[in-house]
Design a protein around this motif. Structure first.
Motif, PDB file in Angstrom:
ATOM      1  N   VAL A 222     -10.044  -8.241   3.102  1.00  0.00           N
ATOM      2  CA  VAL A 222      -8.923  -8.864   2.393  1.00  0.00           C
ATOM      3  C   VAL A 222      -8.537 -10.173   3.091  1.00  0.00           C
TER       4      VAL A 222
ATOM      5  N   LEU B 146       0.350  -5.065   5.514  1.00  0.00           N
ATOM      6  CA  LEU B 146      -0.897  -4.486   6.017  1.00  0.00           C
ATOM      7  C   LEU B 146      -0.621  -3.168   6.733  1.00  0.00           C
TER       8      LEU B 146
ATOM      9  N   TYR C  44       0.869  -1.181   0.000  1.00  0.00           N
ATOM     10  CA  TYR C  44       0.000   0.000   0.000  1.00  0.00           C
ATOM     11  C   TYR C  44       0.902   1.225   0.000  1.00  0.00           C
TER      12      TYR C  44
ATOM     13  N   GLY D  57      -6.215  -2.020  13.268  1.00  0.00           N
ATOM     14  CA  GLY D  57      -6.357  -1.316  11.997  1.00  0.00           C
ATOM     15  C   GLY D  57      -6.918   0.072  12.222  1.00  0.00           C
TER      16      GLY D  57
ATOM     17  N   SER E 111     -11.514  -2.479   5.597  1.00  0.00           N
ATOM     18  CA  SER E 111     -11.079  -2.946   4.273  1.00  0.00           C
ATOM     19  C   SER E 111     -10.197  -4.182   4.368  1.00  0.00           C
ATOM     20  N   TYR E 112      -9.258  -4.171   5.310  1.00  0.00           N
ATOM     21  CA  TYR E 112      -8.325  -5.297   5.395  1.00  0.00           C
ATOM     22  C   TYR E 112      -8.942  -6.509   6.073  1.00  0.00           C
TER      23      TYR E 112
END
Length: 204
Positions: free
Chosen positions: A156, A134, A57, A147, A152-153
Protein backbone atom coordinates in the motif's frame (compact mmCIF):
# COMPACT_ATOMS: atom_id res chain seq x y z
CA UNK A 1 8.16 -4.79 -0.23
CA UNK A 2 9.48 -6.04 3.08
CA UNK A 3 8.65 -9.54 1.94
CA UNK A 4 10.10 -9.84 -1.53
CA UNK A 5 12.05 -12.94 -0.60
CA UNK A 6 14.24 -11.37 2.09
CA UNK A 7 14.33 -13.18 5.40
CA UNK A 8 12.48 -11.34 8.14
CA UNK A 9 14.75 -9.54 10.59
CA UNK A 10 15.16 -11.72 13.75
CA UNK A 11 14.91 -8.57 15.92
CA UNK A 12 11.54 -7.79 14.33
CA UNK A 13 10.39 -11.37 14.92
CA UNK A 14 11.34 -11.17 18.61
CA UNK A 15 9.62 -7.80 19.12
CA UNK A 16 6.52 -9.09 17.31
CA UNK A 17 6.37 -12.14 19.59
CA UNK A 18 6.74 -10.02 22.75
CA UNK A 19 4.00 -7.58 21.77
CA UNK A 20 1.57 -10.29 20.66
CA UNK A 21 2.12 -12.11 23.98
CA UNK A 22 1.03 -8.97 25.88
CA UNK A 23 -1.94 -8.35 23.58
CA UNK A 24 -3.11 -11.94 23.98
CA UNK A 25 -3.59 -11.36 27.73
CA UNK A 26 -6.13 -8.57 27.14
CA UNK A 27 -9.81 -9.30 27.80
CA UNK A 28 -12.68 -8.34 25.48
CA UNK A 29 -13.55 -5.67 28.06
CA UNK A 30 -10.04 -4.18 27.90
CA UNK A 31 -10.26 -3.99 24.11
CA UNK A 32 -13.72 -2.36 24.21
CA UNK A 33 -12.66 0.24 26.76
CA UNK A 34 -9.50 1.21 24.90
CA UNK A 35 -11.41 1.34 21.58
CA UNK A 36 -13.62 4.15 22.93
CA UNK A 37 -10.55 6.07 24.16
CA UNK A 38 -8.75 5.53 20.84
CA UNK A 39 -11.73 6.89 18.89
CA UNK A 40 -11.87 10.03 21.09
CA UNK A 41 -8.14 10.65 20.76
CA UNK A 42 -8.02 9.98 17.03
CA UNK A 43 -10.91 12.36 16.33
CA UNK A 44 -8.89 15.07 18.06
CA UNK A 45 -6.21 14.81 15.36
CA UNK A 46 -6.85 17.84 13.09
CA UNK A 47 -5.95 15.93 9.92
CA UNK A 48 -8.51 13.27 10.77
CA UNK A 49 -11.11 15.88 11.71
CA UNK A 50 -10.67 17.51 8.28
CA UNK A 51 -10.42 14.31 6.22
CA UNK A 52 -13.00 13.56 3.54
CA UNK A 53 -11.75 10.03 2.79
CA UNK A 54 -10.02 7.79 5.33
CA UNK A 55 -8.55 4.36 4.55
CA UNK A 56 -8.87 2.30 7.72
CA UNK A 57 -9.22 -1.35 8.78
CA UNK A 58 -11.37 -3.46 11.07
CA UNK A 59 -9.48 -4.61 14.16
CA UNK A 60 -9.64 -8.29 15.06
CA UNK A 61 -9.03 -10.13 18.32
CA UNK A 62 -6.91 -8.17 20.77
CA UNK A 63 -5.79 -5.49 18.27
CA UNK A 64 -6.52 -1.90 19.37
CA UNK A 65 -10.22 -1.58 18.53
CA UNK A 66 -11.19 0.47 15.47
CA UNK A 67 -14.97 0.00 15.10
CA UNK A 68 -15.90 2.90 17.40
CA UNK A 69 -13.68 5.16 15.31
CA UNK A 70 -15.05 3.86 11.98
CA UNK A 71 -18.60 4.56 13.14
CA UNK A 72 -17.70 8.03 14.42
CA UNK A 73 -16.03 8.92 11.11
CA UNK A 74 -18.98 7.61 9.12
CA UNK A 75 -21.40 9.60 11.32
CA UNK A 76 -19.45 12.74 10.33
CA UNK A 77 -19.97 11.99 6.65
CA UNK A 78 -16.43 10.78 6.04
CA UNK A 79 -15.94 8.18 3.30
CA UNK A 80 -14.26 5.24 5.04
CA UNK A 81 -12.45 2.66 2.92
CA UNK A 82 -11.71 -0.80 4.31
CA UNK A 83 -9.25 -3.38 2.99
CA UNK A 84 -10.07 -6.67 1.31
CA UNK A 85 -7.16 -9.12 1.41
CA UNK A 86 -6.27 -10.53 -2.01
CA UNK A 87 -4.72 -13.99 -2.54
CA UNK A 88 -1.27 -12.44 -3.15
CA UNK A 89 -1.48 -10.43 0.14
CA UNK A 90 -2.15 -7.17 -1.70
CA UNK A 91 -5.21 -5.14 -0.65
CA UNK A 92 -8.34 -4.19 -2.57
CA UNK A 93 -10.76 -1.72 -0.94
CA UNK A 94 -14.48 -1.32 -0.28
CA UNK A 95 -16.58 1.37 1.41
CA UNK A 96 -17.67 0.96 5.05
CA UNK A 97 -21.47 1.11 5.29
CA UNK A 98 -21.80 0.33 9.01
CA UNK A 99 -21.13 -2.73 11.13
CA UNK A 100 -23.93 -4.71 9.42
CA UNK A 101 -22.08 -4.41 6.10
CA UNK A 102 -19.07 -6.40 7.27
CA UNK A 103 -18.59 -10.05 6.40
CA UNK A 104 -16.27 -12.48 8.15
CA UNK A 105 -13.79 -13.93 5.69
CA UNK A 106 -11.30 -16.66 6.50
CA UNK A 107 -8.06 -16.50 4.53
CA UNK A 108 -6.37 -19.88 4.54
CA UNK A 109 -5.30 -20.97 8.03
CA UNK A 110 -5.12 -17.41 9.36
CA UNK A 111 -7.62 -15.70 11.58
CA UNK A 112 -10.85 -14.53 9.99
CA UNK A 113 -10.98 -10.88 8.97
CA UNK A 114 -14.00 -8.60 8.80
CA UNK A 115 -14.23 -7.16 5.30
CA UNK A 116 -16.68 -4.81 3.54
CA UNK A 117 -19.44 -6.69 1.70
CA UNK A 118 -20.03 -4.08 -1.04
CA UNK A 119 -18.41 -3.30 -4.38
CA UNK A 120 -14.65 -3.65 -4.78
CA UNK A 121 -13.04 -0.33 -5.64
CA UNK A 122 -9.65 -1.64 -6.76
CA UNK A 123 -6.21 -1.51 -5.08
CA UNK A 124 -5.67 2.09 -6.26
CA UNK A 125 -8.70 3.41 -4.31
CA UNK A 126 -6.37 4.00 -1.34
CA UNK A 127 -4.55 6.74 -3.27
CA UNK A 128 -7.61 9.01 -2.81
CA UNK A 129 -7.39 8.87 1.01
CA UNK A 130 -6.50 11.99 3.02
CA UNK A 131 -5.52 9.82 5.99
CA UNK A 132 -4.45 6.17 6.05
CA UNK A 133 -4.81 4.30 9.34
CA UNK A 134 -2.25 1.50 9.46
CA UNK A 135 -2.37 -1.52 11.70
CA UNK A 136 0.85 -2.21 13.54
CA UNK A 137 2.45 -3.74 16.60
CA UNK A 138 4.85 -0.95 17.58
CA UNK A 139 6.22 2.41 16.48
CA UNK A 140 9.25 4.44 17.55
CA UNK A 141 9.97 8.18 17.77
CA UNK A 142 11.27 8.18 14.18
CA UNK A 143 7.88 6.96 13.02
CA UNK A 144 9.17 3.50 12.11
CA UNK A 145 6.28 1.01 12.31
CA UNK A 146 6.49 -2.68 13.09
CA UNK A 147 3.88 -4.48 10.99
CA UNK A 148 2.58 -8.02 11.35
CA UNK A 149 5.00 -9.25 8.70
CA UNK A 150 2.51 -10.03 5.92
CA UNK A 151 3.78 -7.24 3.70
CA UNK A 152 0.29 -6.01 2.66
CA UNK A 153 0.85 -2.47 3.91
CA UNK A 154 4.35 -2.32 2.41
CA UNK A 155 2.54 -2.65 -0.91
CA UNK A 156 0.00 0.00 0.00
CA UNK A 157 2.79 2.43 0.95
CA UNK A 158 4.66 1.66 -2.28
CA UNK A 159 1.45 2.28 -4.26
CA UNK A 160 0.91 5.65 -2.54
CA UNK A 161 4.47 6.61 -3.37
CA UNK A 162 4.15 5.62 -7.03
CA UNK A 163 0.93 7.63 -7.31
CA UNK A 164 2.56 10.69 -5.74
CA UNK A 165 -0.11 10.52 -3.01
CA UNK A 166 0.92 11.87 0.38
CA UNK A 167 -1.80 11.05 2.90
CA UNK A 168 -1.23 11.43 6.63
CA UNK A 169 -0.11 8.03 7.92
CA UNK A 170 -1.41 7.17 11.39
CA UNK A 171 -0.92 4.01 13.43
CA UNK A 172 -3.23 2.97 16.29
CA UNK A 173 -1.52 1.25 19.22
CA UNK A 174 -1.68 0.57 22.93
CA UNK A 175 0.43 2.89 25.11
CA UNK A 176 3.13 0.30 25.80
CA UNK A 177 3.69 -0.23 22.06
CA UNK A 178 5.38 3.13 21.52
CA UNK A 179 8.94 1.83 21.87
CA UNK A 180 12.46 3.20 21.89
CA UNK A 181 13.42 1.67 18.59
CA UNK A 182 11.78 -0.47 15.92
CA UNK A 183 14.30 -2.33 13.74
CA UNK A 184 13.91 -0.44 10.44
CA UNK A 185 15.00 -1.05 6.87
CA UNK A 186 16.04 1.68 4.46
CA UNK A 187 12.85 1.39 2.38
CA UNK A 188 10.45 1.59 5.35
CA UNK A 189 8.23 4.65 5.13
CA UNK A 190 7.79 6.38 8.48
CA UNK A 191 4.32 7.26 9.81
CA UNK A 192 3.32 10.80 10.85
CA UNK A 193 1.47 10.10 14.10
CA UNK A 194 0.52 7.43 16.59
CA UNK A 195 -2.78 7.36 18.48
CA UNK A 196 -2.92 5.48 21.79
CA UNK A 197 -5.65 5.46 24.46
CA UNK A 198 -3.73 8.16 26.35
CA UNK A 199 -3.22 10.56 23.46
CA UNK A 200 -1.77 11.47 20.06
CA UNK A 201 1.94 11.75 19.36
CA UNK A 202 3.40 13.30 16.25
CA UNK A 203 6.46 11.53 15.00
CA UNK A 204 9.53 12.35 12.84
Amino acid sequence: MGHDGRADDPDKRTLRREILAVRNRLTAGDVRETAAALADRALGLPELARARTVAAYVSVGSEPGTLALLDALRARGVRVLLPVLLPDNDLDWGAYEGEGSLVRVRHGGRMALLEPAGARLGPDAVTAADVVLLPGLAVDARGMRLGRGGGSYDRVLARLERAGADPVLVVLLYDTEVVRRVPGEAHDRPVHAVVTPSGVRRLR
